[in-house]
Design a protein around this motif. Structure first.
Motif, short mmCIF file in Angstrom:
data_model
loop_
_atom_site.label_atom_id
_atom_site.label_comp_id
_atom_site.label_asym_id
_atom_site.label_seq_id
_atom_site.Cartn_x
_atom_site.Cartn_y
_atom_site.Cartn_z
N HIS A 1 0.71 -1.19 -0.07
CA HIS A 1 0.02 0.04 -0.02
C HIS A 1 0.83 1.36 0.01
O HIS A 1 1.66 1.36 1.02
CB HIS A 1 -1.03 0.13 1.20
CG HIS A 1 -1.63 -1.30 1.56
ND1 HIS A 1 -2.71 -1.85 0.63
CD2 HIS A 1 -1.60 -2.28 2.41
CE1 HIS A 1 -3.03 -2.88 0.83
NE2 HIS A 1 -2.51 -3.22 2.32
N ASP B 1 0.26 1.71 7.86
CA ASP B 1 -1.21 1.43 8.90
C ASP B 1 -2.29 1.21 8.13
O ASP B 1 -3.39 1.31 8.66
CB ASP B 1 -1.33 2.61 9.84
CG ASP B 1 -0.22 2.68 10.72
OD1 ASP B 1 0.23 1.69 11.40
OD2 ASP B 1 0.32 3.82 11.25
N TYR B 2 -2.04 1.26 6.86
CA TYR B 2 -3.31 1.15 5.87
C TYR B 2 -4.05 -0.02 6.07
O TYR B 2 -3.62 -1.32 6.51
CB TYR B 2 -2.88 1.05 4.48
CG TYR B 2 -4.08 1.14 3.30
CD1 TYR B 2 -4.46 2.20 3.01
CD2 TYR B 2 -4.74 -0.15 2.90
CE1 TYR B 2 -5.56 2.34 1.95
CE2 TYR B 2 -5.66 0.14 1.86
CZ TYR B 2 -6.15 1.31 1.46
OH TYR B 2 -7.10 1.34 0.64
N HIS B 3 -5.57 -0.07 6.44
CA HIS B 3 -6.31 -0.91 6.85
C HIS B 3 -6.07 -1.59 8.12
O HIS B 3 -6.60 -2.80 8.25
CB HIS B 3 -6.57 -1.91 5.75
CG HIS B 3 -7.80 -1.11 4.57
ND1 HIS B 3 -8.10 -2.03 3.52
CD2 HIS B 3 -8.54 -0.36 4.54
CE1 HIS B 3 -9.15 -1.10 2.96
NE2 HIS B 3 -9.18 -0.19 3.67
N ARG B 4 -5.48 -0.98 8.97
CA ARG B 4 -4.97 -1.37 10.41
C ARG B 4 -6.36 -1.91 11.12
O ARG B 4 -6.33 -3.01 11.59
CB ARG B 4 -4.31 -0.69 11.34
CG ARG B 4 -3.80 -1.25 12.74
CD ARG B 4 -3.11 -0.19 13.44
NE ARG B 4 -1.51 -0.25 12.81
CZ ARG B 4 -0.70 -0.83 13.35
NH1 ARG B 4 -0.91 -1.89 14.21
NH2 ARG B 4 0.38 -0.66 12.62
N ASN B 5 -7.42 -1.18 10.85
CA ASN B 5 -8.44 -1.54 11.58
C ASN B 5 -9.75 -2.52 10.71
O ASN B 5 -10.58 -3.00 11.30
CB ASN B 5 -9.37 -0.34 11.96
CG ASN B 5 -8.57 0.55 13.10
OD1 ASN B 5 -7.97 0.19 13.81
ND2 ASN B 5 -8.71 1.83 12.85
N PRO C 1 -8.33 -5.69 9.05
CA PRO C 1 -7.34 -6.53 8.71
C PRO C 1 -7.71 -7.56 7.65
O PRO C 1 -7.03 -8.36 7.16
CB PRO C 1 -6.59 -7.24 9.78
CG PRO C 1 -7.80 -7.03 10.98
CD PRO C 1 -8.56 -5.79 10.68
N TYR D 1 -4.60 -5.54 5.78
CA TYR D 1 -3.49 -4.66 6.40
C TYR D 1 -2.26 -5.44 6.31
O TYR D 1 -2.36 -6.77 6.48
CB TYR D 1 -3.73 -4.70 7.99
CG TYR D 1 -2.59 -4.20 8.87
CD1 TYR D 1 -1.93 -3.07 8.95
CD2 TYR D 1 -2.28 -5.09 9.78
CE1 TYR D 1 -0.93 -2.85 9.72
CE2 TYR D 1 -1.31 -4.91 10.62
CZ TYR D 1 -0.53 -3.70 10.75
OH TYR D 1 0.41 -3.50 11.40
N THR E 1 -2.33 -13.13 6.28
CA THR E 1 -1.55 -11.81 6.37
C THR E 1 -0.51 -12.02 7.45
O THR E 1 -0.67 -12.87 8.39
CB THR E 1 -2.39 -10.83 6.31
OG1 THR E 1 -3.29 -10.81 7.78
CG2 THR E 1 -3.16 -10.34 5.20
N ASP F 1 2.28 -9.28 9.78
CA ASP F 1 2.78 -7.79 10.13
C ASP F 1 4.05 -7.60 9.69
O ASP F 1 4.76 -8.16 9.13
CB ASP F 1 2.47 -7.55 11.47
CG ASP F 1 3.22 -8.21 12.68
OD1 ASP F 1 4.24 -8.83 12.16
OD2 ASP F 1 2.63 -8.46 13.63
#
Length: 422
Positions: free
Chosen positions: A233, A243-247, A249, A256, A315, A317
């Protein structure tokens, strides 16, 4: 037949050399095709539930319709009954109700009562699949396939391709205003696949060179600089968005963190691009193979059995730890496809072992012999789940996994089938 060298490099005991295994692949592909056929609706193709039925209300999905059209077109080229009419239906719907006849391009869902759909943005991800479907339909001789291809390439080239950046832009409003402040690896990855198919069908090498430019940006620059961990991203200035789409995932297209399934999918595409360049111009950058190998190993190291159970997680991190432990079917299909490609390209025994390991996993956990098709997603204990993907909507990844081992790395699917079957 194109690309004889990888076939010669296969180990003598490789599954890919065994007629029973090749028949098994063909049988699995035909089972998937038969399971998917009830997805036809008036305006295209819609998502099926776990039992292979259309849940009401069944609404056409443009991305699914384009993927289905591609698969049915290639299958029709193999002489499989029922697939040609379904491909023709897909082409007609992509030229008709799924298309924006005011500003051109394609909506994610068809307009209702003459009004634009709620989400009327024009997405690069969708348009890559329209181009892929149109190219396959053209090869298969599907009525109006060439008309769809001409329309798709006009939109793709005018609005999405960025010559300055060497990538595809992400999305626009319906009238092509309001370009999204985003550059994403996922849409560009599928655009690489479509570019190679379009180059084969049109004979225009510029599409192959565009595929190479996309790969140079995302893989040979960004992924290589990150030790082949691929951030996906960015904004339009190419600032990474960690932090894109951290909320959110579990987002189905832009999750994310990083996606090991994409690492291995890029690996396969790099090998196909290398083969395509060698086949058409006699040379290809040596780094395509190096990067493909590195991506595959990064994907399997960080994604396979990370929590003790087999399967590739969705995914990870930035510390390379799993975020979403669920195992989408497409991740397994792409890992197997990459292993097969590396096996054909290098002949190394480790890829034969991975090829067998991943197919064993798919066979024992994902092929649904009770209800049909493939289970689209398993949880970290390999039980059916629907956190990211509900139902059994996707034919594309699973079916391509059954045919890829049967074909050379180049040319692309539809063209390769047309050469193989004649």
């Amino acid at each position: 037949m194109a690309e004889p060298l990888p076939a010669l490099m296969l180990p003598a005991a490789s599954w890919l050399r065994l007629s029973p295994h090749r028949r098994w692949l063909d049988m699995q592909g035909q089972r998937l095709l038969d399971f998917s056929k009830p997805s036809r609706v008036a305006q295209g193709f819609a998502a099926l539930d776990d039992d292979g039925a259309l849940p009401p209300p069944a609404t056409a999905d443009s991305t699914l319709s384009a993927r289905m059209t591609h698969v049915y077109a290639v299958a029709s080229g193999r002489g499989l009954p029922g697939c040609g009419p379904l491909a023709a239906h897909g082409v007609a719907c992509l030229l008709g109700p799924l298309r924006d006849h005011e500003h051109d391009g394609w909506f994610l869902t068809p307009p209702t009562d003459g009004s634009r759909p709620a989400d009327a943005r024009k997405q690069a991800y969708l348009h890559a699949f329209v181009a892929l479907a149109a190219s396959s339909a053209t090869v298969a001789g599907v009525p109006e396939g060439r008309a769809l291809l001409d329309a798709a390439l006009r939109v793709w080239e005018e609005h999405f391709w960025s010559e300055q950046e060497g990538v595809f832009r992400e999305s626009f409003a319906a009238d092509w205003s309001d370009e999204e402040n985003y550059r994403g690896a996922n849409a560009n990855m599928h655009s690489v696949e479509a570019c190679m198919a379009v180059a084969d069908v049109t004979g225009n090498p510029v599409w192959r060179q565009r595929a190479l430019r996309v790969v140079e940006r995302f893989i040979h620059t960004l992924a290589r600089e990150a030790d082949y961990f691929l951030p996906e991203h960015y904004d339009r200035n190419w600032t990474q968005l960690p932090d894109y789409h951290r909320n959110t995932p579990t987002d189905a297209l832009r999750p994310y963190g990083m996606t090991p399934g994409h690492f291995v999918e890029w690996s396969h595409l790099l090998l196909k691009l290398e083969a395509a360049l060698l086949r058409t111009q006699g040379n290809a950058p040596s780094w395509l193979l190096d990067d493909a190998v590195a991506l595959f190993h990064r994907g399997m190291e960080t994604g396979w059995a990370r929590d003790g159970a087999p399967g590739l997680v969705y995914t990870i991190d930035w510390n390379h730890q799993p975020v979403v432990h669920n195992r989408p079917h497409w991740c397994q299909a792409e890992a197997m496809t990459a292993a097969a490609a590396l096996l054909k390209r290098t002949g190394h025994a480790q890829y034969e072992q991975w090829y067998r390991t991943i197919w064993n996993y798919i066979d024992l956990y994902m092929i649904d012999r009770k209800r049909g098709g493939w289970i689209q997603e398993l949880d970290q204990h390999n039980r059916p789940s629907a956190v990211v993907y509900a139902g059994k909507a996707d034919l594309y990844h699973a079916w391509q996994a059954t045919i890829t081992p049967l074909l050379p790395l180049a040319p692309s699917f539809a063209t390769a089938v047309s050469l193989l079957e004649n």
